[in-house]
Design an enzyme around this catalytic site. Structure first.
Site, PDB file in Angstrom:
ATOM      1  N   HIS A  52      -6.736 -25.062 -20.405  1.00 20.81           N
ATOM      2  CA  HIS A  52      -7.537 -23.858 -20.152  1.00 20.81           C
ATOM      3  C   HIS A  52      -8.223 -23.350 -21.429  1.00 20.81           C
ATOM      4  CE1 HIS A  52      -8.821 -19.939 -18.750  1.00 20.81           C
ATOM      5  NE2 HIS A  52      -7.982 -19.339 -19.578  1.00 20.81           N
ATOM      6  N   HIS A  76      -7.200 -17.537 -27.367  1.00 22.73           N
ATOM      7  CA  HIS A  76      -7.349 -16.250 -26.668  1.00 22.73           C
ATOM      8  C   HIS A  76      -6.131 -15.840 -25.838  1.00 22.73           C
ATOM      9  CE1 HIS A  76      -8.493 -18.723 -23.133  1.00 22.73           C
ATOM     10  NE2 HIS A  76      -8.149 -17.658 -22.418  1.00 22.73           N
ATOM     11  N   GLU A  80      -1.014 -12.984 -25.627  1.00 19.22           N
ATOM     12  CA  GLU A  80      -0.627 -12.546 -24.282  1.00 19.22           C
ATOM     13  C   GLU A  80       0.531 -13.374 -23.729  1.00 19.22           C
ATOM     14  OE1 GLU A  80      -1.088 -10.483 -20.511  1.00 19.22           O
ATOM     15  OE2 GLU A  80      -1.750 -10.038 -22.542  1.00 19.22           O
ATOM     16  N   ASP A  81       0.487 -14.691 -23.917  1.00 17.08           N
ATOM     17  CA  ASP A  81       1.401 -15.575 -23.181  1.00 17.08           C
ATOM     18  C   ASP A  81       2.426 -16.319 -24.039  1.00 17.08           C
ATOM     19  OD1 ASP A  81       0.124 -14.907 -20.815  1.00 17.08           O
ATOM     20  OD2 ASP A  81      -1.337 -16.525 -20.991  1.00 17.08           O
ATOM     21  N   ASP A 143     -13.665 -17.095 -20.124  1.00 20.12           N
ATOM     22  CA  ASP A 143     -12.306 -17.197 -19.583  1.00 20.12           C
ATOM     23  C   ASP A 143     -12.329 -17.029 -18.063  1.00 20.12           C
ATOM     24  OD1 ASP A 143      -9.399 -17.107 -19.546  1.00 20.12           O
ATOM     25  OD2 ASP A 143      -9.593 -14.945 -19.305  1.00 20.12           O
ATOM     26  N   ASP A 264     -39.097 -18.409   0.086  1.00 18.51           N
ATOM     27  CA  ASP A 264     -39.003 -19.062  -1.234  1.00 18.51           C
ATOM     28  C   ASP A 264     -37.613 -19.648  -1.507  1.00 18.51           C
ATOM     29  OD1 ASP A 264     -37.656 -16.701  -1.822  1.00 18.51           O
ATOM     30  OD2 ASP A 264     -39.087 -15.992  -3.286  1.00 18.51           O
TER      31      ASP A 264
END
Length: 734
Positions: A52, A76, A80-81, A143, A264
């Protein structure tokens, strides 16, 4: 299956393709760091989690962002993880990269819920405000794009939730930044989960007609290429495409059409080197195909607010099929595809178009980057569009928009007066804070209330930043704390009196107090004190008016004393005592007393006007201005000669007299508002205001007002005359 090494090699190749100076060793170090910290984490599809960050970095590289953006994209999700920290990333890769990663982490933690359109706009603005560096937003969009590309592995509930967020939050932000290519993909991927039946129907029909579409687009492309070669237009690129599914979906459902009826459906793009070539190509297209009236737009001469530039025209092909053609330069195309992310081309584009002022909101992003190169430009690009606002959450997830510098007091009163009045404490992000704590973007604010609360403190007036909060606090004190207000107001009033050199005894004298109260507009001193106490009236304003009233009383007493002294001297000298004429409505009528006096409606005189009286039959004396046509001596008949008499203004005139004005203006929007504001600022009473518009575009107002004399009337007339569009202000007569 593509291996991790192959994905990373592809990323490096993409970076080398546009940024020769990039430090690929540092990029590899960031990749290794992220891979090590994500360790054995897996995605829903069973692949290593590190795929990812690599794919997000790939999207960022395709946007052609700088090296720090690539590093931040790879890292990134670390804070957080994983067990990685801001300090560790800052130490290894620099504070700027750590700041970007931290910014993306904060945006990731923002919770969304189904909200109204206004709430969504507040949330979008809040995301901008939280992202002091534009790269935070760009990486977050990348992301979200990769997450949407792999959404098939999530549960149906999460698919819909994420698709809704993407459609309502991230696609509009991409549009605002001019990133059309990414915006379209986000919309299409969201539609796939929000309305899968419609998406599949459109996709199947497009697939079935693919060969037919291909033949049509090839024929148009060949025809346009051949004609441009004949005309000598160099280095041109022509290609066609079918509109993306969400664009077709919107037209089908908004206009209730079948796909076959969508106008169109096809679009062609022609890219050239220069602006003159754009207009030459437009001539070629209109020569080859019949243009549809009203379907031409020139966004080169008038760019969209997000910097988009292009010529758009819709024409009818040989088979009777309508299609759109977009014509732009290569630089314009880079901006149209990637917007702000196309940094150095975007910068050159602004210089070419005559300065930053052309794009007001983009100008606020630039912060004087005139000499920045490709690498430095995006590095220092900041987002400060909403620096005068702060966006915070209620515990339920609603966004509340407050002035910058707001406190929990402002938040509480923005929810409801009762919340503010019973507030006893506040929590921000789960921690107790003081009432003077300044709120920050993204804070979750919770107010603690109690029925036993004593109400707001007077100190809150100086702490609150919003006028709404201060107004509600004043209302509470006015209603709930009358005795306290009176005491507070009395202290302030007497202090201001002392400062003006007056005493409370001068104000409360029995022969003075009634006129003083009338001047300030209150029934009693306690009412005045209460108003000062809760903040509805200022002590300074009250004392200034009272001082003027005392001055008038003093002057009247001096006149009375002079009259008495004159009478005494006359008595000593044996002369008759001069008789003071009695006035009626502030007028002295020569030779008459106790007579009925009325002011003529044709000229509405006020004190200061030269006047004349006319004895009417059964209605007393009618008073006219001397310049009134009805009082013109040349119009008097012999039978009326004895009925015109002398009248003069006395010293005891009334406080106000009614009169009328005629205002002639050039009609425009908000004219009535401006006239009303001018009258209000002069503090005159308006008894009527009528207007009508003439056939030649003029507005004529007739205003009835109450003034004290000609001095005040002239002030009002000057104020109205200063209004834009006002041509004449006069007093009607005759």
């Amino acid at each position: 299956m593509v291996t991790l090494e192959e994905r990373f090699e592809h990323l490096e190749k993409t970076i080398r393709g546009y940024n020769i100076s990039a430090d690929l060793k540092l990029v590899e170090a960031a990749y290794s760091y992220a891979r090590e910290h994500h360790g054995a984490q897996l995605r829903r599809d069973g692949t290593p989690y590190i795929t990812h960050p690599i794919q997000v970095a790939q999207i960022v590289a395709e946007m052609r962002l700088d090296s720090e953006s690539i590093l931040a994209a790879l890292l990134h999700d670390c804070i957080e993880d994983t067990d990685s920290t801001y300090e560790d990333i800052a130490k290894r890769f620099g504070v700027t990269v750590a700041d970007i990663v931290d910014g993306v982490t904060k945006l990731t933690r923002v919770k969304y819920s189904t909200m109204e359109e206004e709430q969504m706009e507040n949330l979008r603005k809040m995301l901008f405000a939280m992202s002091r560096d534009i790269r935070v937003i760009l990486i977050k969009i990348a992301d979200r794009l990769h997450n949407m590309r792999t959404m098939e592995y999530q549960t149906p509930v999460k698919q819909k939730k994420k698709a809704f967020e993407t459609m309502e939050i991230y696609a509009p932000i991409a549009h605002r930044l001019g990133m059309q290519k990414i915006k379209w993909e986000l919309e299409d991927l969201s539609l796939k989960y929000l309305d899968p039946v419609a998406y599949d129907d459109i996709a199947q029909k497009l697939e079935i007609a693919k060969s037919e579409h291909g033949q049509f687009m090839s024929a148009v492309t060949a025809a346009v290429n051949a004609r441009m070669t004949e005309q000598g237009i160099p280095n041109a690129t022509v290609y066609g495409r079918v509109k993306h599914p969400y664009s077709i979906y919107r037209k089908m459902y908004a206009q209730e059409k079948t796909m076959e009826e969508v106008y169109d459906l096809f679009a062609f793009r022609v890219l050239v080197d220069t602006v003159p070539d754009c207009y030459n190509v437009l001539g070629v297209i209109h020569d080859l195909y019949k243009p549809i009236l009203g379907r031409f737009k020139d966004y080169i001469a008038t760019p969209k607010p997000n910097m988009y530039q292009s010529l758009h025209t819709t024409v009818i092909g040989d088979e009777g099929i309508p299609f759109e053609v977009q014509i732009r330069t290569y630089d314009m195309h880079a901006i149209a595809e990637y917007g702000v992310a196309a940094h150095w081309k975007y910068k050159q584009g602004i210089k070419k178009q005559g300065g930053e002022g052309t794009y007001e909101w983009i100008r606020r992003l630039l912060e004087n980057q005139e000499d920045a190169d490709a690498e430095d430009f995006i590095h220092s690009l900041k987002v400060d569009m909403f620096s005068d606002e702060v966006f915070v959450f209620t515990p339920r997830g609603d966004v509340v928009n407050l002035p910058a510098g707001s406190t929990p007091i402002d938040f509480a009163y923005s929810i409801h007066s009762a919340i503010g009045n019973t507030m006893v404490g506040a929590k921000v992000n789960g921690r107790m804070v003081g009432f003077d704590y300044q709120l920050h973007n993204g804070d979750v604010v919770e107010i603690n209330t109690s029925k036993a609360a004593h109400g707001p403190s007077r100190d809150w007036m100086s702490i609150a930043k919003s006028s709404e909060a201060r107004s509600k606090i004043r209302q509470w004190f006015k209603r709930e704390r009358r005795e306290e207000n009176i005491a507070q107001g009395r202290t302030s009033f007497e202090s201001e009196l002392k400062h003006a050199g007056l005493t409370i005894g001068q104000v409360t004298a029995a022969d003075v107090l009634p006129s003083v109260l009338k001047r300030v507009g209150f029934q009693s001193l306690d009412e005045l004190y209460a108003a000062i106490g809760y903040g509805g009236y200022t002590a300074l304003k009250a004392v200034n008016r009272i001082r003027d009233e005392l001055l008038q009383i003093s002057r009247a007493a001096a006149v009375e004393k002079a009259a008495q002294e004159a009478a005494a001297r006359a008595a000593q000298e044996g002369r008759p005592t001069p008789q003071k004429s009695k006035s009626e409505k502030g007028l002295i009528v020569e030779g008459l007393s106790n007579c009925l006096v009325k002011f003529s409606k044709c000229c509405t005189p006020v004190p200061g006007d030269k006047v004349v009286g006319f004895i009417t039959r059964g209605y007393g004396v009618s008073v006219h201005r001397r310049d009134c046509p009805n009082a013109d001596p040349r119009r008097r008949t012999p039978a009326d000669q004895g009925r015109w008499i002398k009248v003069t203004w006395s010293d005891d005139v009334y406080e106000s007299y009614s009169t009328t004005l005629e205002v002639v203006c050039k009609d425009r929007n908000n004219l009535l508002v401006d006239v009303s504001t001018a009258l209000s600022s002069c503090k005159v009473s308006v008894t009527s205001l009528n207007s009508h518009i003439t056939a030649d575009g003029f507005a004529i107002f007739h205003v009835a007002i109450s003034v004290s004399d000609t001095t005040q009337l002239e002030q009002v007339m000057r104020k109205i005359h200063q209004i834009s569009g006002v041509m004449k202000v006069s007093r009607p007569a005759g």
